[in-house]
Design a protein around this motif. Sequence first.
Motif, short mmCIF file in Angstrom:
data_model
loop_
_atom_site.label_atom_id
_atom_site.label_comp_id
_atom_site.label_asym_id
_atom_site.label_seq_id
_atom_site.Cartn_x
_atom_site.Cartn_y
_atom_site.Cartn_z
N LEU A 71 0.85 -1.19 0.00
CA LEU A 71 0.00 0.00 0.00
C LEU A 71 0.88 1.23 0.00
CD1 LEU A 71 -2.66 -1.09 2.64
CD2 LEU A 71 -2.82 -1.20 0.17
N VAL A 72 0.55 2.17 -0.87
CA VAL A 72 1.28 3.43 -0.97
C VAL A 72 0.30 4.55 -0.64
CG1 VAL A 72 2.54 4.98 -2.50
CG2 VAL A 72 2.83 2.51 -2.73
N PHE A 73 0.64 5.34 0.35
CA PHE A 73 -0.17 6.49 0.78
C PHE A 73 0.55 7.74 0.27
CE2 PHE A 73 -0.57 3.03 3.71
CZ PHE A 73 -1.93 2.91 3.90
N GLN A 74 -0.05 8.38 -0.73
CA GLN A 74 0.66 9.45 -1.42
C GLN A 74 -0.27 10.62 -1.72
OE1 GLN A 74 2.01 8.32 -5.40
NE2 GLN A 74 4.03 9.05 -4.82
N PRO A 75 0.18 11.84 -1.43
CA PRO A 75 -0.64 13.00 -1.82
C PRO A 75 -0.60 13.17 -3.34
CG PRO A 75 1.43 13.73 -0.88
CD PRO A 75 1.40 12.24 -0.74
N ALA A 76 -1.63 13.81 -3.86
CA ALA A 76 -1.67 14.08 -5.29
C ALA A 76 -0.61 15.11 -5.66
CB ALA A 76 -3.05 14.60 -5.68
N VAL A 77 -0.14 15.03 -6.89
CA VAL A 77 0.83 16.02 -7.37
C VAL A 77 0.11 17.36 -7.46
CG1 VAL A 77 2.31 16.67 -9.30
CG2 VAL A 77 2.09 14.26 -8.67
N PRO A 78 0.67 18.42 -6.85
CA PRO A 78 0.01 19.74 -6.90
C PRO A 78 -0.15 20.22 -8.34
CG PRO A 78 1.76 19.73 -5.27
CD PRO A 78 1.88 18.44 -6.02
N TRP A 79 -1.25 20.90 -8.57
CA TRP A 79 -1.57 21.41 -9.90
C TRP A 79 -0.45 22.29 -10.44
CZ3 TRP A 79 -5.03 20.23 -13.44
CH2 TRP A 79 -5.26 21.11 -14.46
N ALA A 80 0.16 23.07 -9.58
CA ALA A 80 1.21 23.99 -10.02
C ALA A 80 2.44 23.25 -10.54
CB ALA A 80 1.62 24.91 -8.87
N TRP A 81 2.59 21.97 -10.18
CA TRP A 81 3.74 21.18 -10.62
C TRP A 81 3.45 20.43 -11.91
CZ3 TRP A 81 5.99 18.26 -5.81
CH2 TRP A 81 6.31 19.19 -4.82
N SER A 82 2.27 20.56 -12.45
CA SER A 82 1.86 19.71 -13.57
C SER A 82 2.78 19.82 -14.78
CB SER A 82 0.43 20.03 -13.98
OG SER A 82 0.34 21.34 -14.48
N ARG A 83 3.39 20.97 -14.97
CA ARG A 83 4.28 21.13 -16.13
C ARG A 83 5.74 21.33 -15.72
NH1 ARG A 83 0.88 24.51 -20.57
NH2 ARG A 83 -1.00 23.28 -20.34
N SER A 84 6.07 21.09 -14.47
CA SER A 84 7.43 21.35 -14.01
C SER A 84 8.44 20.32 -14.53
CB SER A 84 7.48 21.41 -12.49
OG SER A 84 7.11 20.17 -11.94
N ASN A 85 8.06 19.08 -14.66
CA ASN A 85 8.97 18.03 -15.14
C ASN A 85 8.37 17.41 -16.40
OD1 ASN A 85 10.82 18.33 -13.13
ND2 ASN A 85 10.04 16.68 -11.87
N ARG A 86 8.48 18.08 -17.48
CA ARG A 86 7.87 17.59 -18.72
C ARG A 86 8.43 16.22 -19.09
NH1 ARG A 86 5.09 21.70 -21.71
NH2 ARG A 86 5.41 23.68 -20.68
N GLY A 87 7.52 15.27 -19.23
CA GLY A 87 7.91 13.92 -19.63
C GLY A 87 8.40 13.04 -18.50
N LYS A 88 8.59 13.59 -17.32
CA LYS A 88 9.08 12.81 -16.18
C LYS A 88 7.98 12.69 -15.15
CE LYS A 88 13.74 14.66 -16.67
NZ LYS A 88 14.77 15.47 -16.03
N THR A 89 7.94 11.59 -14.47
CA THR A 89 6.97 11.46 -13.39
C THR A 89 7.55 12.07 -12.12
OG1 THR A 89 7.79 9.19 -13.23
CG2 THR A 89 5.57 9.48 -14.05
N VAL A 90 6.71 12.71 -11.36
CA VAL A 90 7.12 13.33 -10.12
C VAL A 90 6.92 12.31 -9.00
CG1 VAL A 90 6.65 15.21 -8.51
CG2 VAL A 90 6.43 15.59 -10.96
N ALA A 91 7.98 12.04 -8.25
CA ALA A 91 7.89 11.12 -7.12
C ALA A 91 7.58 11.93 -5.87
CB ALA A 91 9.18 10.32 -6.96
N MET A 92 6.31 11.97 -5.50
CA MET A 92 5.89 12.69 -4.30
C MET A 92 6.33 11.91 -3.07
SD MET A 92 4.32 15.47 -5.09
CE MET A 92 3.40 15.87 -3.62
#
Length: 177
Positions: free
Chosen positions: A145-166
Amino acid sequence: MGLLALGLLLGWSSVAAYALHAALPYNPLQLPFEDRFDIRLVLPEGWAFFTRDPRDERILSYLRTPDGQWLRAARTPNFQPQNSFGIDRAARAQGVEMGLLLEATRQLGRHACEEEPLKCLERTPSGQKLRNESPNPTFCGQLGLVFQPAVPWAWSRSNRGKTVAMPSKVLRLDVEC
């Protein structure tokens, strides 16, 4: 007929405006008759009735295969061929099944994770053995089980093509069915 439609539109728009305004924190805007009538007496859920908090933690479930891979255990979204395009409702029962398992693990500690959650699941020792009491269990075996917050909307374009590891928390269980 058009007048009736216009009246209904105005009436429901007013109810929606009052419900939305009641859910907002204090602000300088005041609606007419707001001080005489509290909309929360009629609509106690307010705007929260329509949506959940987007900042709530997401709970992602993974099952370990015999060859050691972690695969997503969720059968959602419901409108997939594996769910007969929504006719098979088994995916809906997974939320209740997950709730029963989480209730049994409430006292267990979760391990902090600052990288890709599957790497943390691999390193995390298997936790408590649980019995899945669901009549049609879908979470059986090694469950991560992974308990993870959603990626903030403001970060949606910060790492183009890369997944953000929260930052997340992980829990590994041995579930018997």
